[in-house]
Scaffold this motif. Structure first.
Motif, short mmCIF file in Angstrom:
data_model
loop_
_atom_site.label_atom_id
_atom_site.label_comp_id
_atom_site.label_asym_id
_atom_site.label_seq_id
_atom_site.Cartn_x
_atom_site.Cartn_y
_atom_site.Cartn_z
N GLU A 126 5.15 1.64 1.41
CA GLU A 126 4.07 2.57 1.76
C GLU A 126 3.00 1.88 2.61
N TYR A 127 2.69 0.62 2.26
CA TYR A 127 1.71 -0.12 3.05
C TYR A 127 2.19 -0.28 4.49
N LEU A 128 3.46 -0.62 4.64
CA LEU A 128 4.00 -0.80 5.98
C LEU A 128 3.96 0.49 6.78
N GLU A 129 4.29 1.60 6.13
CA GLU A 129 4.24 2.90 6.80
C GLU A 129 2.81 3.25 7.18
N LEU A 130 1.87 2.99 6.28
CA LEU A 130 0.47 3.26 6.54
C LEU A 130 -0.01 2.45 7.74
N ILE A 131 0.35 1.17 7.79
CA ILE A 131 -0.06 0.30 8.90
C ILE A 131 0.50 0.82 10.21
N LYS A 132 1.76 1.26 10.22
CA LYS A 132 2.34 1.81 11.44
C LYS A 132 1.57 3.03 11.92
N GLU A 133 1.23 3.92 11.00
CA GLU A 133 0.49 5.13 11.36
C GLU A 133 -0.90 4.79 11.88
N LEU A 134 -1.56 3.84 11.24
CA LEU A 134 -2.90 3.45 11.69
C LEU A 134 -2.86 2.83 13.09
N LYS A 135 -1.83 2.05 13.37
CA LYS A 135 -1.67 1.47 14.71
C LYS A 135 -1.48 2.57 15.74
N LYS A 136 -0.66 3.57 15.38
CA LYS A 136 -0.43 4.69 16.31
C LYS A 136 -1.73 5.43 16.63
N LYS A 137 -2.61 5.48 15.63
CA LYS A 137 -3.88 6.19 15.81
C LYS A 137 -4.95 5.33 16.46
N GLY A 138 -4.60 4.09 16.83
CA GLY A 138 -5.52 3.25 17.59
C GLY A 138 -6.40 2.32 16.77
N TYR A 139 -6.12 2.18 15.49
CA TYR A 139 -6.90 1.26 14.67
C TYR A 139 -6.61 -0.18 15.10
N THR A 140 -7.64 -1.01 15.11
CA THR A 140 -7.48 -2.42 15.46
C THR A 140 -6.91 -3.17 14.26
N PRO A 141 -6.28 -4.32 14.51
CA PRO A 141 -5.77 -5.10 13.37
C PRO A 141 -6.84 -5.45 12.35
N GLU A 142 -8.06 -5.70 12.84
CA GLU A 142 -9.15 -6.04 11.93
C GLU A 142 -9.50 -4.85 11.02
N LYS A 143 -9.56 -3.65 11.60
CA LYS A 143 -9.86 -2.46 10.80
C LYS A 143 -8.75 -2.20 9.79
N ILE A 144 -7.52 -2.41 10.20
CA ILE A 144 -6.39 -2.21 9.29
C ILE A 144 -6.47 -3.18 8.12
N ARG A 145 -6.77 -4.44 8.41
CA ARG A 145 -6.91 -5.45 7.33
C ARG A 145 -8.00 -5.04 6.35
N ASN A 146 -9.13 -4.56 6.88
CA ASN A 146 -10.23 -4.15 6.02
C ASN A 146 -9.84 -2.97 5.14
N LEU A 147 -9.10 -2.02 5.72
CA LEU A 147 -8.64 -0.87 4.93
C LEU A 147 -7.68 -1.30 3.82
N VAL A 148 -6.76 -2.19 4.15
CA VAL A 148 -5.81 -2.68 3.16
C VAL A 148 -6.54 -3.41 2.04
N LYS A 149 -7.53 -4.22 2.40
CA LYS A 149 -8.32 -4.92 1.38
C LYS A 149 -9.04 -3.94 0.48
N SER A 150 -9.58 -2.88 1.08
CA SER A 150 -10.28 -1.86 0.29
C SER A 150 -9.33 -1.16 -0.67
N ILE A 151 -8.15 -0.81 -0.18
CA ILE A 151 -7.16 -0.15 -1.03
C ILE A 151 -6.77 -1.08 -2.19
N GLU A 152 -6.56 -2.37 -1.89
CA GLU A 152 -6.18 -3.31 -2.93
C GLU A 152 -7.30 -3.46 -3.96
#
Length: 119
Positions: free
Chosen positions: A88-114
């Motif tokens: 699910e994390y991998l799928e979420l990251i793919k979708e966020l990349k498609k929507k233009g999220y930067t790697p830094e924003k994605i990392r922050n979101l993943v940290k928040s979810i964790e």
């Protein structure tokens, strides 16, 4: 230890004569002898064949490492870490990349979810 020394050790460990090894790679006994004594260096194709015959890496044969075996993917730390990540994390990251999220924003979101999942 240099290539010639490693080649000789590997050949002897396999119980091969210089002539037998030469036949396996389409070289003469004299050619194998020259490799072992450092009078001649093998080309890339020949190095690859030696590594295949002796089931080791080219880096090992060249003396760049003392680790003989090719590391398996299961022993790779990165692979072990990936195995633990939920799909699910991998799928979420793919979708966020498609929507233009930067790697830094994605990392922050993943940290928040964790952090939320630990509560």
């Amino acid at each position: 230890m240099d290539f010639g020394d490693r080649l000789k050790i590997e050949r002897l460990n396999k119980g091969l004569t210089q002539e037998e090894l030469g036949k396996l790679i389409n070289k003469t006994k004299n050619g194998i002898s020259q490799y072992e004594t450092g009078k001649r260096e093998p080309d890339l194709h020949t190095l690859d064949r030696f590594a295949e015959i002796f089931d080791c890496t080219i880096d090992y044969l060249l003396g760049r490492t003392d680790i003989r075996e090719v590391p398996s993917i299961e022993s790779n730390k990165i692979y072990k870490g990936l195995k633990e990540i939920d799909v699910e994390y991998l799928e979420l990251i793919k979708e966020l990349k498609k929507k233009g999220y930067t790697p830094e924003k994605i990392r922050n979101l993943v940290k928040s979810i964790e952090a939320l999942s630990k509560k």
